[in-house]
Design an enzyme around this catalytic site. Structure first.
Site, PDB file in Angstrom:
ATOM      1  N   ARG A 172      31.904  55.902   1.943  1.00  0.00           N
ATOM      2  CA  ARG A 172      32.281  54.817   2.859  1.00  0.00           C
ATOM      3  C   ARG A 172      31.699  53.480   2.410  1.00  0.00           C
ATOM      4  O   ARG A 172      32.001  52.429   2.992  1.00  0.00           O
ATOM      5  CB  ARG A 172      31.779  55.119   4.281  1.00  0.00           C
ATOM      6  CG  ARG A 172      32.367  56.369   4.889  1.00  0.00           C
ATOM      7  CD  ARG A 172      31.728  56.651   6.234  1.00  0.00           C
ATOM      8  NE  ARG A 172      32.354  55.901   7.296  1.00  0.00           N
ATOM      9  CZ  ARG A 172      33.207  56.414   8.188  1.00  0.00           C
ATOM     10  NH1 ARG A 172      33.553  57.677   8.128  1.00  0.00           N
ATOM     11  NH2 ARG A 172      33.729  55.663   9.132  1.00  0.00           N
TER      12      ARG A 172
ATOM     13  N   TYR B 144      33.550  50.112   1.650  1.00  0.00           N
ATOM     14  CA  TYR B 144      33.948  49.321   2.823  1.00  0.00           C
ATOM     15  C   TYR B 144      32.705  48.728   3.501  1.00  0.00           C
ATOM     16  O   TYR B 144      32.610  47.514   3.701  1.00  0.00           O
ATOM     17  CB  TYR B 144      34.716  50.227   3.781  1.00  0.00           C
ATOM     18  CG  TYR B 144      35.244  49.563   5.025  1.00  0.00           C
ATOM     19  CD1 TYR B 144      36.340  48.705   4.986  1.00  0.00           C
ATOM     20  CD2 TYR B 144      34.661  49.815   6.269  1.00  0.00           C
ATOM     21  CE1 TYR B 144      36.834  48.123   6.145  1.00  0.00           C
ATOM     22  CE2 TYR B 144      35.154  49.245   7.425  1.00  0.00           C
ATOM     23  CZ  TYR B 144      36.243  48.400   7.364  1.00  0.00           C
ATOM     24  OH  TYR B 144      36.731  47.822   8.514  1.00  0.00           O
TER      25      TYR B 144
ATOM     26  N   GLU C 213      29.509  48.354   2.537  1.00  0.00           N
ATOM     27  CA  GLU C 213      28.723  47.389   1.773  1.00  0.00           C
ATOM     28  C   GLU C 213      29.551  46.150   1.438  1.00  0.00           C
ATOM     29  O   GLU C 213      29.020  45.043   1.366  1.00  0.00           O
ATOM     30  CB  GLU C 213      28.169  48.029   0.490  1.00  0.00           C
ATOM     31  CG  GLU C 213      27.179  49.147   0.741  1.00  0.00           C
ATOM     32  CD  GLU C 213      25.859  48.683   1.367  1.00  0.00           C
ATOM     33  OE1 GLU C 213      25.690  47.491   1.660  1.00  0.00           O
ATOM     34  OE2 GLU C 213      24.991  49.546   1.587  1.00  0.00           O
ATOM     35  N   GLY C 214      30.850  46.339   1.236  1.00  0.00           N
ATOM     36  CA  GLY C 214      31.727  45.179   1.017  1.00  0.00           C
ATOM     37  C   GLY C 214      31.683  44.245   2.215  1.00  0.00           C
ATOM     38  O   GLY C 214      31.555  43.022   2.078  1.00  0.00           O
TER      39      GLY C 214
ATOM     40  N   VAL D 297      42.685  57.781  16.901  1.00  0.00           N
ATOM     41  CA  VAL D 297      43.631  57.633  18.013  1.00  0.00           C
ATOM     42  C   VAL D 297      45.066  57.865  17.526  1.00  0.00           C
ATOM     43  O   VAL D 297      45.822  58.652  18.125  1.00  0.00           O
ATOM     44  CB  VAL D 297      43.505  56.240  18.674  1.00  0.00           C
ATOM     45  CG1 VAL D 297      44.580  56.053  19.721  1.00  0.00           C
ATOM     46  CG2 VAL D 297      42.126  56.072  19.300  1.00  0.00           C
TER      47      VAL D 297
ATOM     48  N   PHE E 215      45.605  61.658  16.546  1.00  0.00           N
ATOM     49  CA  PHE E 215      45.771  62.569  17.689  1.00  0.00           C
ATOM     50  C   PHE E 215      47.124  62.351  18.360  1.00  0.00           C
ATOM     51  O   PHE E 215      47.805  63.306  18.726  1.00  0.00           O
ATOM     52  CB  PHE E 215      44.655  62.355  18.721  1.00  0.00           C
ATOM     53  CG  PHE E 215      43.305  62.920  18.330  1.00  0.00           C
ATOM     54  CD1 PHE E 215      43.106  63.537  17.102  1.00  0.00           C
ATOM     55  CD2 PHE E 215      42.217  62.827  19.202  1.00  0.00           C
ATOM     56  CE1 PHE E 215      41.856  64.044  16.743  1.00  0.00           C
ATOM     57  CE2 PHE E 215      40.971  63.340  18.856  1.00  0.00           C
ATOM     58  CZ  PHE E 215      40.790  63.939  17.622  1.00  0.00           C
TER      59      PHE E 215
ATOM     60  N   ASP F 299      30.151  60.560   8.116  1.00  0.00           N
ATOM     61  CA  ASP F 299      30.848  60.247   9.364  1.00  0.00           C
ATOM     62  C   ASP F 299      29.782  59.983  10.446  1.00  0.00           C
ATOM     63  O   ASP F 299      28.949  60.849  10.697  1.00  0.00           O
ATOM     64  CB  ASP F 299      31.715  61.450   9.763  1.00  0.00           C
ATOM     65  CG  ASP F 299      32.805  61.061  10.735  1.00  0.00           C
ATOM     66  OD1 ASP F 299      33.505  60.078  10.455  1.00  0.00           O
ATOM     67  OD2 ASP F 299      32.940  61.741  11.770  1.00  0.00           O
ATOM     68  N   PRO F 300      29.787  58.784  11.064  1.00  0.00           N
ATOM     69  CA  PRO F 300      28.726  58.518  12.040  1.00  0.00           C
ATOM     70  C   PRO F 300      28.854  59.391  13.280  1.00  0.00           C
ATOM     71  O   PRO F 300      29.962  59.700  13.716  1.00  0.00           O
ATOM     72  CB  PRO F 300      28.914  57.036  12.385  1.00  0.00           C
ATOM     73  CG  PRO F 300      30.223  56.641  11.852  1.00  0.00           C
ATOM     74  CD  PRO F 300      30.702  57.666  10.893  1.00  0.00           C
TER      75      PRO F 300
ATOM     76  N   ARG G 285      28.864  55.692  18.037  1.00  0.00           N
ATOM     77  CA  ARG G 285      28.988  54.238  17.907  1.00  0.00           C
ATOM     78  C   ARG G 285      29.295  53.680  19.279  1.00  0.00           C
ATOM     79  O   ARG G 285      30.192  54.185  19.957  1.00  0.00           O
ATOM     80  CB  ARG G 285      30.178  53.872  17.023  1.00  0.00           C
ATOM     81  CG  ARG G 285      30.013  54.036  15.564  1.00  0.00           C
ATOM     82  CD  ARG G 285      29.462  52.774  14.914  1.00  0.00           C
ATOM     83  NE  ARG G 285      29.291  52.999  13.491  1.00  0.00           N
ATOM     84  CZ  ARG G 285      30.298  53.117  12.648  1.00  0.00           C
ATOM     85  NH1 ARG G 285      31.530  52.999  13.059  1.00  0.00           N
ATOM     86  NH2 ARG G 285      30.078  53.328  11.389  1.00  0.00           N
TER      87      ARG G 285
END
Ligand code: NAD
Length: 310
Positions: free
Chosen positions: A141, A144, A146-147, A187, A190, A272-273, A276
């Protein structure tokens, strides 16, 4: 009348922002390379007298005359940003430099669409803007995360060093009509699976949580930030603090779509966190902003959109 540049304007959020800016009586220059953006998102605007579309990759310099810039160009879903990770970092970093260079030359305000991903897999919950994050610089990841972190650094350095007026927005999970049906975001995933009667894929045990903000709330926050008092730079969290587990989300979507889909559980992807959730006190204080659309209402509108697409 202002002439406003929206980079990434053919994407999910960008196209809604173009709608809003035109409604407010502005001219809009939509700049997009159509990596994840789609013509159908802006099809209804192509004949609008104040709308102009430019196919352009923001990793190349751009010389145009505008009064304000919203920098949204960057693929946002893991499937898309991991497809060509080097290009993702280039888009975030070189794209930010090019847009900031333009803002510096024209002496105009520029807003950055940053992300809650700058917090990585957070060790504190919920996340205020002062939290510095927990990002794995070597993970899949990072291109994204760090960018986007480097882009924030560039924004603040252009501000300090060159006096460019900046606004930095940290966007938390946002959903709504015009999300890409195959981009793997939870979202849209699903909903599409439920509407097609396919298995609903849950990664891990489904107990990880996310907060979901409906797109209209997001765009209101973005517009308010751009028009906030001089000198207010952010970063400011824009997201919905309502917290749901993936299981709750899946069950809500199954109910709203009357689907016969079953839940299947797959291994959790790397980094994967687990959770959040934004602290939005700063947005409330500075922008007088908070989300107004309930998950159920937002999901209903999003389901209607996907029913038309599938
Ligand atoms: N939707 C969310 O939940 C969310 C959350 C956090 C941050 N953001 C940020 O908001 C912005 C918009 O996200 P979105 O959900 O609309 O994603 P999206 O993928 O639908 O839109 C991104 C747009 O940028 C364009 N783009 C990509 N690379 C480009 C390049 N090099 N040059 C020009 N255009 C380019 C794409 O074609 C697309 O139209 C992104 O910067 C993203 O990081 C979104």
């Amino acid at each position: 009348m202002k002439r406003v540049l929206v980079s990434g304007g053919a994407g999910f959020l960008g196209s809604h922002l173009c709608d809003r800016l035109l409604k407010e009586g502005n001219e809009v220059l939509c700049v997009d390379n159509f990596f994840t953006g789609r013509r159908s998102n802006i099809h209804h605007l192509l004949d609008h007298k104040n709308f102009e579309l430019l196919r352009h990759d923001v990793t190349h310099p751009l010389f145009v005359e505008v009064d304000e810039i919203y920098n949204l160009a960057c693929p946002a879903s893991p499937i898309h940003y991991q497809f060509d990770p080097v290009q993702t970092t280039k888009t975030s970093v070189i794209g930010a430099m090019n847009m900031l260079g333009l803002a510096k030359r024209l002496k105009i305000k520029i807003l950055q669409a940053s992300t809650s991903e700058v917090y990585g897999d957070p060790e504190i919950h919920p996340q205020p803007e002062s939290y510095r994050g927990n990002v794995n610089t070597l993970g899949i990841r990072a291109c994204y995360d760090e960018g986007k972190r480097c882009a924030e650094t560039l924004f603040f350095d252009y501000h300090r060093q060159h006096g460019v007026p900046i606004k930095v927005m940290r966007i938390f999970n946002t959903y709504g009509p015009r999300m890409h049906p195959n981009d793997g975001r939870v979202v849209s995933n699903f909903i599409v699976q439920a509407l097609k009667g396919e298995d609903i894929t849950i990664y891990g045990d489904g107990m990880q949580t996310r907060s979901f903000c409906y797109v209209d709330d997001n765009i209101q926050g973005m517009y308010s930030l751009m028009n906030s008092r001089d000198g207010f730079t952010g970063p400011v969290n824009i997201g919905n603090p309502g917290e749901f587990t993936m299981l709750e989300l899946a069950n809500e979507i199954i109910e709203l779509t009357n689907s016969k889909s079953k839940l299947v559980f797959l291994p959790l992807p790397q980094d994967d966190p687990m959770q959040r959730k934004p602290v939005i006190d700063l947005a409330k204080k500075e922008l007088n902003w908070e989300p107004t659309i309930k998950l159920r209402d937002g999901l209903t509108k999003t389901i209607e959109y996907f029913e038309g697409v599938i």
